[in-house]
Design an enzyme around this catalytic site. Structure first.
Site, mmCIF file in Angstrom:
data_model
loop_
_atom_site.group_PDB
_atom_site.id
_atom_site.type_symbol
_atom_site.label_atom_id
_atom_site.label_comp_id
_atom_site.label_asym_id
_atom_site.label_seq_id
_atom_site.Cartn_x
_atom_site.Cartn_y
_atom_site.Cartn_z
ATOM 1 N N GLY A 50 0.822 -1.215 0.000
ATOM 2 C CA GLY A 50 0.000 0.000 0.000
ATOM 3 C C GLY A 50 0.855 1.263 0.000
ATOM 4 O O GLY A 50 0.410 2.323 0.458
ATOM 5 N N TRP A 53 -0.575 4.271 -2.134
ATOM 6 C CA TRP A 53 -1.759 4.786 -1.429
ATOM 7 C C TRP A 53 -1.317 5.682 -0.260
ATOM 8 O O TRP A 53 -1.814 6.797 -0.073
ATOM 9 C CB TRP A 53 -2.570 3.590 -0.922
ATOM 10 C CG TRP A 53 -3.995 3.865 -0.580
ATOM 11 C CD1 TRP A 53 -4.714 4.985 -0.864
ATOM 12 C CD2 TRP A 53 -4.867 2.970 0.119
ATOM 13 N NE1 TRP A 53 -5.996 4.832 -0.395
ATOM 14 C CE2 TRP A 53 -6.113 3.610 0.212
ATOM 15 C CE3 TRP A 53 -4.719 1.691 0.669
ATOM 16 C CZ2 TRP A 53 -7.216 3.011 0.835
ATOM 17 C CZ3 TRP A 53 -5.816 1.095 1.282
ATOM 18 C CH2 TRP A 53 -7.052 1.753 1.370
ATOM 19 N N HIS A 124 11.858 1.231 -0.144
ATOM 20 C CA HIS A 124 11.439 -0.129 0.218
ATOM 21 C C HIS A 124 12.487 -0.857 1.042
ATOM 22 O O HIS A 124 12.383 -2.063 1.250
ATOM 23 C CB HIS A 124 11.143 -0.939 -1.048
ATOM 24 C CG HIS A 124 9.854 -0.586 -1.727
ATOM 25 N ND1 HIS A 124 8.653 -0.510 -1.055
ATOM 26 C CD2 HIS A 124 9.567 -0.312 -3.018
ATOM 27 C CE1 HIS A 124 7.692 -0.190 -1.919
ATOM 28 N NE2 HIS A 124 8.219 -0.059 -3.110
ATOM 29 N N LEU A 243 -8.523 9.603 -2.337
ATOM 30 C CA LEU A 243 -7.749 8.369 -2.148
ATOM 31 C C LEU A 243 -8.567 7.100 -2.378
ATOM 32 O O LEU A 243 -8.066 5.997 -2.159
ATOM 33 C CB LEU A 243 -7.176 8.322 -0.725
ATOM 34 C CG LEU A 243 -6.166 9.404 -0.350
ATOM 35 C CD1 LEU A 243 -5.843 9.331 1.138
ATOM 36 C CD2 LEU A 243 -4.886 9.261 -1.174
ATOM 37 N N MET A 248 -8.125 6.544 -7.507
ATOM 38 C CA MET A 248 -6.697 6.262 -7.699
ATOM 39 C C MET A 248 -6.471 5.429 -8.962
ATOM 40 O O MET A 248 -5.494 5.609 -9.664
ATOM 41 C CB MET A 248 -6.115 5.540 -6.481
ATOM 42 C CG MET A 248 -6.067 6.395 -5.252
ATOM 43 S SD MET A 248 -4.478 6.873 -4.555
ATOM 44 C CE MET A 248 -3.325 5.580 -4.820
ATOM 45 N N PHE A 278 -1.935 -1.569 -12.372
ATOM 46 C CA PHE A 278 -1.171 -1.456 -11.127
ATOM 47 C C PHE A 278 -2.116 -1.314 -9.932
ATOM 48 O O PHE A 278 -1.971 -1.974 -8.911
ATOM 49 C CB PHE A 278 -0.213 -0.264 -11.218
ATOM 50 C CG PHE A 278 0.600 -0.057 -9.978
ATOM 51 C CD1 PHE A 278 1.692 -0.872 -9.710
ATOM 52 C CD2 PHE A 278 0.280 0.939 -9.066
ATOM 53 C CE1 PHE A 278 2.443 -0.693 -8.553
ATOM 54 C CE2 PHE A 278 1.023 1.127 -7.913
ATOM 55 C CZ PHE A 278 2.101 0.313 -7.662
HETATM 56 P P1 A3P Z 1 -3.495 -5.235 -5.219
HETATM 57 O O1 A3P Z 1 -2.451 -5.717 -6.167
HETATM 58 O O2 A3P Z 1 -3.865 -6.241 -4.189
HETATM 59 O O3 A3P Z 1 -4.680 -4.674 -5.914
HETATM 60 P P2 A3P Z 1 2.169 -0.704 -3.572
HETATM 61 O O4 A3P Z 1 1.796 0.701 -3.865
HETATM 62 O O5 A3P Z 1 2.881 -0.896 -2.283
HETATM 63 O O6 A3P Z 1 2.864 -1.339 -4.737
HETATM 64 O O7 A3P Z 1 0.813 -1.496 -3.341
HETATM 65 C C1 A3P Z 1 -0.055 -1.741 -4.409
HETATM 66 C C2 A3P Z 1 -1.346 -2.320 -3.860
HETATM 67 O O8 A3P Z 1 -2.100 -1.266 -3.239
HETATM 68 C C3 A3P Z 1 -2.210 -2.892 -4.961
HETATM 69 O O9 A3P Z 1 -2.864 -4.015 -4.374
HETATM 70 C C4 A3P Z 1 -3.150 -1.733 -5.228
HETATM 71 O O10 A3P Z 1 -4.348 -2.084 -5.860
HETATM 72 C C5 A3P Z 1 -3.394 -1.241 -3.810
HETATM 73 N N1 A3P Z 1 -3.952 0.116 -3.795
HETATM 74 C C6 A3P Z 1 -3.444 1.225 -4.349
HETATM 75 N N2 A3P Z 1 -4.260 2.272 -4.174
HETATM 76 C C7 A3P Z 1 -5.319 1.807 -3.467
HETATM 77 C C8 A3P Z 1 -6.519 2.407 -2.969
HETATM 78 N N3 A3P Z 1 -6.792 3.688 -3.182
HETATM 79 N N4 A3P Z 1 -7.382 1.620 -2.294
HETATM 80 C C9 A3P Z 1 -7.104 0.309 -2.090
HETATM 81 N N5 A3P Z 1 -5.999 -0.314 -2.535
HETATM 82 C C10 A3P Z 1 -5.113 0.433 -3.222
#
Ligand code: A3P
Length: 309
Positions: A50, A53, A124, A243, A248, A278
């Site tokens: 996340g 996010w 990371h 958000l 997003m 993504f």
């Molecule tokens: P999924 O692949 O399970 O959908 P990171 O940014 O650390 O790479 O994490 C990506 C994950 O966060 C993805 O998960 C993505 O869909 C989820 N994500 C990004 N924005 C989001 C939001 N606004 N609400 C819920 N999940 C979100």
């Protein structure tokens, strides 16, 4: 599976027990010596927990919800510190195909160092590989660490590897790599425990993806307080809306659509196309449908053995 392990292993090295691509060697010393500012805001995480996010949330809070400023690509306004050190197939191709590759791709450490203050930095790395000034407490930037149920992280990581890294194994094989610490930044538990062990560090805020899903507004309020910002309840609502998953997903500053198009146009992975998005699913408990019972049991044993918090 043995073969897969060997293949993956061939291009990777260990730094202080952490599984990283060979490329990392080129920037390891620079990351260690990185000049941290007390005014920095860092978002740290194990990949797929996340991060994006959380970054977008932190950005909104710190810019008084001025969404105009959030239109620039997130990689430029909130860059990824060690990006140039984890160059893999996709990024090598970007570098080789395009003479005007931006410096946040080619020299991400320098790019971060030169950001105007206050700087917003994504990273990371596990705590044991953070810049020395953070590890020793000499500098105290605000650090927001986000974590997520590792079963869901694994599923998300699998899709990420196919989408952005040219991974072509199946899900079972990916789970084996994940549990065997053969993915970027593994071991997973060294990562999570390394931050959670420091829960009483005053400049560290620990967040959970699941809490963001359950009650984003209260996570926004908690984060704003940590960052020293006041927000009215209308502002919290407005940011929560910005958000939302749907917003997003359609937000080109964060959804990596152009990268995915680039990979396909340039045939970065040959005839293997990058399919999917993504901002993909975002749900909690995806493992209940995506994982076999046997794999769930393997994960549960592994969690019971290593999780501390
Ligand atoms: P999924 O692949 O399970 O959908 P990171 O940014 O650390 O790479 O994490 C990506 C994950 O966060 C993805 O998960 C993505 O869909 C989820 N994500 C990004 N924005 C989001 C939001 N606004 N609400 C819920 N999940 C979100």
């Amino acid at each position: 599976s043995e073969k897969m392990h060997e293949k993956v292993r061939a291009n990777f090295v260990e730094f202080d027990g952490v599984f990283l691509p060979e490329e990392y060697e080129k920037i390891a010393a620079d990351v260690d010596a990185f000049e941290v500012h007390d005014s920095d805001v860092w978002v740290c995480s194990f990949q797929k927990s996340g991060t994006t996010w959380t970054q977008e949330m932190v950005w909104g809070i710190c810019h008084e919800l001025n969404f105009e400023t959030a239109k620039a690509p997130i990689n430029e306004r909130f860059p990824f510190l060690e990006f140039s050190g984890i160059i893999t197939t996709a990024r090598v191709a970007m570098r080789d195909n395009n003479t005007s590759v931006p410096s946040w791709v080619l020299n991400s450490v320098e790019f971060c160092e030169n950001l105007p203050s206050p700087r917003y930095i994504k990273c990371h790395l596990p705590f044991n590989l953070l810049p020395r000034q953070i590890r020793t407490g000499e500098k105290k930037p605000k650090i927001v660490y986000v974590s997520r149920n590792p079963k869901d992280v694994c599923i998300s990581f699998y899709h990420h590897s196919k989408l952005l890294e040219g991974y072509c194994g199946n899900f079972e094989e990916f789970c084996e790599l994940f549990l065997g610490d053969y993915v970027f930044y593994a071991p997973y538990w060294n990562h999570v425990n390394g931050y959670w062990d420091r829960s009483n560090m005053e400049n560290l805020l620990l967040l959970r993806f699941e809490d963001m899903k359950m009650d984003l507004s209260s996570v926004i309020r908690r984060t704003a307080k940590f960052l020293g910002k006041n927000m009215s309840s209308d502002e919290v609502k407005l940011l929560a809306d910005h958000l939302s998953f749907a917003k997003m997903k359609n937000n080109t500053s964060v959804n990596k659509k152009t990268t995915i198009e680039y990979i396909n146009n340039m045939k970065v992975f040959g005839e293997q196309r990058s399919e999917g998005e993504f901002i993909r699913n975002g749900n909690v408990g995806q493992w209940k449908e995506a994982m076999s019972e046997r794999m769930v049991n393997r994960f549960d044993e592994w969690i019971a053995k290593y999780s501390k918090h």
